[in-house]
Motif scaffolding. Structure first.
Motif, PDB file in Angstrom:
ATOM      1  N   THR A 165       5.859  -5.748   2.388  1.00  0.00           N
ATOM      2  CA  THR A 165       5.311  -6.151   3.684  1.00  0.00           C
ATOM      3  C   THR A 165       3.794  -6.165   3.639  1.00  0.00           C
ATOM      4  O   THR A 165       3.168  -5.689   2.682  1.00  0.00           O
ATOM      5  N   GLY A 166       3.196  -6.713   4.701  1.00  0.00           N
ATOM      6  CA  GLY A 166       1.748  -6.806   4.776  1.00  0.00           C
ATOM      7  C   GLY A 166       1.275  -6.765   6.212  1.00  0.00           C
ATOM      8  O   GLY A 166       2.039  -6.480   7.133  1.00  0.00           O
ATOM      9  N   TYR A 173      -1.328  -6.668   1.645  1.00  0.00           N
ATOM     10  CA  TYR A 173       0.097  -6.441   1.427  1.00  0.00           C
ATOM     11  C   TYR A 173       0.322  -5.482   0.255  1.00  0.00           C
ATOM     12  O   TYR A 173      -0.549  -5.286  -0.606  1.00  0.00           O
TER      13      TYR A 173
END
Length: 411
Positions: free
Chosen positions: A370-371, A380
């Motif tokens: 994820t980021g 990220y």
């Protein structure tokens, strides 16, 4: 691949196994036995649910093995159109196609698709190699970074080159921690957490923390008595409402500002929903699940599936973010090349009109997850190292673990 949510929360291929376990097992058995007719029949059933690239590629192999070149080349052409990279010339399963001029053309296209796109730089490297981070959030006021930990059941605060425990392990009843978001209006950190083993398996919670002190404000829990749950990712709406995906239950929940309990947002059912985003106007939610991308209208909850237009693929998405009329996605293809991609939508936000690969095949990549967006850049997690967690919650090869790396991609 590992069993349990610590991997399936993030990898598209595993989502398939969780959503269609019997069919997937039969498909893999037929594939490994080179039972081409059986494999083709079973995989075509799966394609009515999702056209995941991994299974399209295997189907092309079976058609080639079954001496059906027209069908094999059609599936390879579809994969090339979707910008995927496969070394088909080195695959012995395609021996029957080598004399076909169309095969040589496709090999060149796949080779072009495989050219690395390098637009990211290292932004930070942490010290604890056993963290196994999944979620990330940046404070828009300070740039401080917060990381969730799948393995250590905690949250880490990274600032000015140093990392600190924002929470201790299992503090406040935390399970493994996943998606996180900061609400800048209230200076609160929201965290998804879920249990995958023991008597708590199938329980999940949404945890709400005061950012300045690390104090728990409130937690919103669901039990495993009626169903198993996996709170995976979340997004915060314009009125501070929180929307989150429940991967195991196949649902999207909402917590209205000031509410004490979570409510199911829509009657629509999903197959292992994961990434979630909201547009700038607060009119639409975007949900990634096993089948692809979907748009939910607010406040009705009516769902529309987004078309890839034949120019890309929309499966295998973990992190999902809306920015300037586009969707950014961290995506697993079922191939070794994970990527960061930007999908531009049409005016109705129902069709992808352009897919731009922003990053792929980076040497630091080991299951990026994820980021978050911060000052015209996308930050990220480059190397979550999820595959190093075993089904019993241990680390398979601790000595091989690398320090967690955060990448920055300028937009």
């Amino acid at each position: 691949m590992l069993r349990g949510f610590l991997l399936t929360a993030c990898l598209g291929l595993s989502l398939i196994a969780r959503s269609q376990p019997d069919l997937i097992q039969q498909i893999q058995q037929a594939y490994q036995a080179n039972a081409y007719d059986r494999h083709i029949e079973l995989t075509k059933r799966l394609l009515t649910v999702s056209r995941h690239p991994h299974y399209l590629y295997q189907l092309a192999e079976s058609y080639a093995g079954n001496r059906q070149p027209t069908e094999a080349l059609a599936f390879l052409r579809e994969l090339a159109d979707k910008q995927l990279p496969y070394a088909i010339s080195a695959n012995p399963k395609f021996e029957s196609l080598r004399a076909n001029p169309a095969f040589a053309t496709l090999a060149q296209r796949f080779s072009a698709n495989a050219r690395p796109v390098q637009r990211s730089q290292r932004a930070a490297t942490l010290t604890d190699s056993t963290l196994i981070p999944e979620g990330i959030a940046l404070d828009p006021a300070t740039g401080d970074t917060y990381l969730s930990s799948l393995f250590q059941n905690k949250i880490v605060h990274y600032s000015s080159g140093h990392e600190y425990n924002f929470t201790a392990q299992r503090q406040d009843g935390l399970y493994a921690t996943l998606g996180m978001k900061i609400n800048p209006a209230t200076q609160e950190l929201w965290v998804c957490s879920a249990a995958d083993r023991g008597p708590d398996k199938g329980k999940s919670g949404l945890f709400r923390y005061q950012l300045s002190s690390g104090k728990l404000i409130k937690k919103y829990l669901v039990s495993n008595q009626q169903a198993t749950h996996l709170f995976n990712d979340l997004v915060i709406g314009p009125s501070s409402e929180v929307y989150l995906t429940d991967s195991e239950a196949g649902r999207v929940y909402v917590l209205k500002d000031g509410a004490d309990t979570l409510a199911r947002f829509t009657d629509a059912n999903f197959i292992y929903p994961n990434g979630i985003a909201i547009d700038a106007a607060g009119k639409h939610l975007f949900i990634a699940d096993f089948r692809g991308l979907h748009r939910l209208d607010l406040p009705s909850g009516r769902m529309v599936s987004i078309s890839d237009g034949g120019r890309t693929y929309l499966t295998g998405i973990d992190g999902l973010y809306y920015t300037e009329g586009t969707l950014l996605a961290i995506q697993d293809s079922g191939h070794q090349d994970d990527r960061i991609v930007r999908f531009r939508l049409d005016a109705d936000q129902q069709n992808v009109v352009n897919a731009e690969v922003l990053q792929t095949t980076h040497p630091d990549f080991e299951t990026p997850t994820t980021g978050c967006l911060y000052k015209n850049a996308f930050y990220y997690i480059a190397n979550s190292q999820l595959r190093k967690i075993t089904s019993d919650g241990k680390l398979s090869d601790p000595a091989s673990l690398k320090r967690p790396i955060i990448m920055r991609l300028n937009l």
